[in-house]
Scaffold this motif. Structure first.
Motif, PDB file in Angstrom:
ATOM      1  N   ALA A 145      -2.343  -2.174   5.998  1.00  0.00           N
ATOM      2  CA  ALA A 145      -2.980  -1.205   4.755  1.00  0.00           C
ATOM      3  C   ALA A 145      -1.885  -0.496   4.170  1.00  0.00           C
ATOM      4  O   ALA A 145      -2.006   0.346   3.238  1.00  0.00           O
ATOM      5  CB  ALA A 145      -4.133  -0.545   5.108  1.00  0.00           C
ATOM      6  N   HIS A 146      -0.507  -0.545   4.712  1.00  0.00           N
ATOM      7  CA  HIS A 146       0.527   0.279   4.095  1.00  0.00           C
ATOM      8  C   HIS A 146       1.826  -0.661   3.824  1.00  0.00           C
ATOM      9  O   HIS A 146       1.981  -1.686   4.387  1.00  0.00           O
ATOM     10  CB  HIS A 146       0.915   1.302   4.958  1.00  0.00           C
ATOM     11  CG  HIS A 146      -0.156   2.302   5.440  1.00  0.00           C
ATOM     12  ND1 HIS A 146      -1.043   2.157   6.178  1.00  0.00           N
ATOM     13  CD2 HIS A 146      -0.307   3.512   4.899  1.00  0.00           C
ATOM     14  CE1 HIS A 146      -1.815   3.089   6.323  1.00  0.00           C
ATOM     15  NE2 HIS A 146      -1.605   3.964   5.150  1.00  0.00           N
ATOM     16  N   THR A 147       2.660   0.058   3.160  1.00  0.00           N
ATOM     17  CA  THR A 147       4.080  -0.441   2.677  1.00  0.00           C
ATOM     18  C   THR A 147       4.865   0.094   3.907  1.00  0.00           C
ATOM     19  O   THR A 147       4.935   1.367   3.881  1.00  0.00           O
ATOM     20  CB  THR A 147       4.570  -0.500   1.470  1.00  0.00           C
ATOM     21  OG1 THR A 147       3.896  -1.123   0.440  1.00  0.00           O
ATOM     22  CG2 THR A 147       6.006  -0.674   1.491  1.00  0.00           C
ATOM     23  N   VAL A 148       5.536  -0.590   4.976  1.00  0.00           N
ATOM     24  CA  VAL A 148       6.085   0.214   5.910  1.00  0.00           C
ATOM     25  C   VAL A 148       7.507  -0.314   5.979  1.00  0.00           C
ATOM     26  O   VAL A 148       8.092  -1.383   5.676  1.00  0.00           O
ATOM     27  CB  VAL A 148       5.808  -0.674   7.277  1.00  0.00           C
ATOM     28  CG1 VAL A 148       6.471  -0.008   8.453  1.00  0.00           C
ATOM     29  CG2 VAL A 148       4.159  -0.237   7.603  1.00  0.00           C
ATOM     30  N   ALA A 157       4.642  -0.891  13.503  1.00  0.00           N
ATOM     31  CA  ALA A 157       4.607  -1.442  12.100  1.00  0.00           C
ATOM     32  C   ALA A 157       3.641  -2.378  11.948  1.00  0.00           C
ATOM     33  O   ALA A 157       2.945  -2.686  10.825  1.00  0.00           O
ATOM     34  CB  ALA A 157       5.867  -2.024  12.043  1.00  0.00           C
ATOM     35  N   ALA A 158       3.219  -3.277  13.010  1.00  0.00           N
ATOM     36  CA  ALA A 158       2.321  -4.228  12.878  1.00  0.00           C
ATOM     37  C   ALA A 158       0.821  -3.946  12.552  1.00  0.00           C
ATOM     38  O   ALA A 158       0.059  -4.308  11.911  1.00  0.00           O
ATOM     39  CB  ALA A 158       2.293  -5.002  14.205  1.00  0.00           C
ATOM     40  N   GLY A 199       0.663  -1.167   0.038  1.00  0.00           N
ATOM     41  CA  GLY A 199      -0.053  -0.018  -0.180  1.00  0.00           C
ATOM     42  C   GLY A 199       0.824   1.281  -0.156  1.00  0.00           C
ATOM     43  O   GLY A 199       2.136   1.045  -0.261  1.00  0.00           O
ATOM     44  N   PRO A 200       0.338   2.472   0.382  1.00  0.00           N
ATOM     45  CA  PRO A 200       1.093   3.554   0.403  1.00  0.00           C
ATOM     46  C   PRO A 200       2.137   3.477   1.453  1.00  0.00           C
ATOM     47  O   PRO A 200       2.064   2.640   2.395  1.00  0.00           O
ATOM     48  CB  PRO A 200       0.114   4.569   0.881  1.00  0.00           C
ATOM     49  CG  PRO A 200      -1.296   4.117   0.515  1.00  0.00           C
ATOM     50  CD  PRO A 200      -1.069   2.635   0.564  1.00  0.00           C
ATOM     51  N   ILE A 201       3.383   4.082   1.175  1.00  0.00           N
ATOM     52  CA  ILE A 201       4.535   3.778   1.785  1.00  0.00           C
ATOM     53  C   ILE A 201       4.824   4.818   2.935  1.00  0.00           C
ATOM     54  O   ILE A 201       4.496   5.982   2.937  1.00  0.00           O
ATOM     55  CB  ILE A 201       5.949   4.028   0.867  1.00  0.00           C
ATOM     56  CG1 ILE A 201       5.923   2.921  -0.466  1.00  0.00           C
ATOM     57  CG2 ILE A 201       7.178   3.821   1.534  1.00  0.00           C
ATOM     58  CD1 ILE A 201       7.029   3.275  -1.474  1.00  0.00           C
ATOM     59  N   VAL A 202       4.978   4.163   4.110  1.00  0.00           N
ATOM     60  CA  VAL A 202       5.397   4.833   5.454  1.00  0.00           C
ATOM     61  C   VAL A 202       6.949   4.476   5.767  1.00  0.00           C
ATOM     62  O   VAL A 202       7.083   3.388   5.705  1.00  0.00           O
ATOM     63  CB  VAL A 202       4.388   4.499   6.336  1.00  0.00           C
ATOM     64  CG1 VAL A 202       4.723   5.022   7.850  1.00  0.00           C
ATOM     65  CG2 VAL A 202       2.977   4.587   5.819  1.00  0.00           C
ATOM     66  N   PHE A 246      -0.998   5.652  18.783  1.00  0.00           N
ATOM     67  CA  PHE A 246      -0.014   6.440  17.950  1.00  0.00           C
ATOM     68  C   PHE A 246      -0.321   6.019  16.581  1.00  0.00           C
ATOM     69  O   PHE A 246      -0.616   6.953  15.560  1.00  0.00           O
ATOM     70  CB  PHE A 246       1.459   5.883  18.663  1.00  0.00           C
ATOM     71  CG  PHE A 246       2.502   6.686  17.501  1.00  0.00           C
ATOM     72  CD1 PHE A 246       3.090   7.701  18.430  1.00  0.00           C
ATOM     73  CD2 PHE A 246       3.068   6.249  16.192  1.00  0.00           C
ATOM     74  CE1 PHE A 246       4.089   8.437  17.581  1.00  0.00           C
ATOM     75  CE2 PHE A 246       3.815   7.144  15.645  1.00  0.00           C
ATOM     76  CZ  PHE A 246       4.428   8.095  16.391  1.00  0.00           C
ATOM     77  N   SER A 247      -0.535   4.592  16.033  1.00  0.00           N
ATOM     78  CA  SER A 247      -0.815   4.361  14.793  1.00  0.00           C
ATOM     79  C   SER A 247      -2.249   5.113  14.103  1.00  0.00           C
ATOM     80  O   SER A 247      -2.502   5.635  13.228  1.00  0.00           O
ATOM     81  CB  SER A 247      -0.879   2.819  14.673  1.00  0.00           C
ATOM     82  OG  SER A 247       0.379   2.311  14.866  1.00  0.00           O
ATOM     83  N   GLN A 248      -3.231   4.983  15.157  1.00  0.00           N
ATOM     84  CA  GLN A 248      -4.267   5.620  14.880  1.00  0.00           C
ATOM     85  C   GLN A 248      -4.441   7.235  14.565  1.00  0.00           C
ATOM     86  O   GLN A 248      -4.857   7.774  13.664  1.00  0.00           O
ATOM     87  CB  GLN A 248      -5.454   5.554  16.030  1.00  0.00           C
ATOM     88  CG  GLN A 248      -6.865   5.782  15.397  1.00  0.00           C
ATOM     89  CD  GLN A 248      -7.347   4.878  14.242  1.00  0.00           C
ATOM     90  OE1 GLN A 248      -7.276   3.555  14.249  1.00  0.00           O
ATOM     91  NE2 GLN A 248      -8.279   5.569  13.178  1.00  0.00           N
TER      92      GLN A 248
END
Length: 254
Positions: free
Chosen positions: A38-41, A32-33, A12-15, A243-245
């Motif tokens: 939904a993203h490329t981490v 990261a988990a 997904g979108p890169i983070v 934090f992720s939210q």
């Protein structure tokens, strides 16, 4: 070009996740988990940390920002990324947004600083590590990273042990060079020129970079948003879900 150790997860979108001084990419395990659903981490180790190259001699925070820019250029296939930095990683995020805005969709600056008017505490830390090794500063550092209430829980105690071991495995000379780079930062002027959408995250119980530092960063960056979490310095370790939210809500709002 410096070699940086990178871990890629998800799609997904890169983070890109940029860690704190004395830590490595594993600091981001919990976040990261969450994000990799939904993203490329991309998690990486700064120079002189973790599995990345040990580079002798002094360097600046701007060098770390250029390291991150090179990583994005190599790993993101021309796609702008969401860049998330905490503590030293947050300093990198600020410098990166000013120096290489075309590489970024957004930037997040967590538990960080943009200037230290008195570098004396950093000189003391450097002298302590030079005299005693990282064991001389590890208990105090981990004590500032997490709140006592969190450390009193099983998950918090395990996190504290992992962080303590992580810090003791760091390269002392590399740690000292990083301290010197941090002590010299002055991002006040360049922050006023940042045009990348920015979220600043403060830990309300953070003694290492108190909320006033996050407030000053947010006030300097045009249009920056400020959020708070009830944590000490490593907010992403203590409250990874919350934090992720904050990140996801920020990205969705743009």
């Amino acid at each position: 070009m410096i070699h940086l150790h990178v871990v890629r997860e998800g799609s997904g979108p890169i983070v890109v996740l940029s860690h704190a001084l004395g830590c490595d990419h594993r600091m981001w395990d919990g976040v990261a988990a969450q994000l990799a659903r939904a993203h490329t981490v991309l998690r990486y180790d700064h120079r002189n940390h973790g599995g990345s190259e040990l580079r002798a001699g002094p360097f600046t925070l701007q060098d770390l920002a250029d390291d991150a820019a090179g990583l994005i250029e190599r790993e993101a296939d021309g796609e702008p990324v969401h860049f998330v930095g905490l503590s030293m990683g947050g300093m990198v995020a600020q410098a990166l947004a000013a120096r290489h805005p075309a590489l970024l969709r957004t930037v997040v600056v967590a538990n960080s600083a943009h200037h230290y008017p008195d570098p004396a505490p950093w000189r003391i830390r450097i002298e302590t590590v030079q005299a005693q090794g990282l064991a001389g500063i590890a208990p105090g550092a981990v004590g500032r990273w997490l709140t006592p209430g969190f450390v009193a829980t099983p998950d918090g105690a395990a996190a504290a042990r992992r962080l303590h071991e992580m810090l003791l495995r760091a390269d002392p000379a590399g740690y000292v060079a990083s301290c010197a780079a941090i002590a010299a930062i002055d991002l006040r002027d360049s922050n006023r020129r940042i045009a990348v959408p920015t979220l600043v995250i403060a830990g309300t119980l953070d003694e290492a970079t108190p909320p006033s530092m996050s407030e000053a960063i947010a006030a300097a960056i045009p249009g920056a948003r400020l959020a708070r979490l009830p944590t000490a310095h490593l907010s992403a370790v203590e409250r990874p879900t919350e934090f992720s939210q904050l990140l996801v809500d920020f990205w969705r709002s743009l």
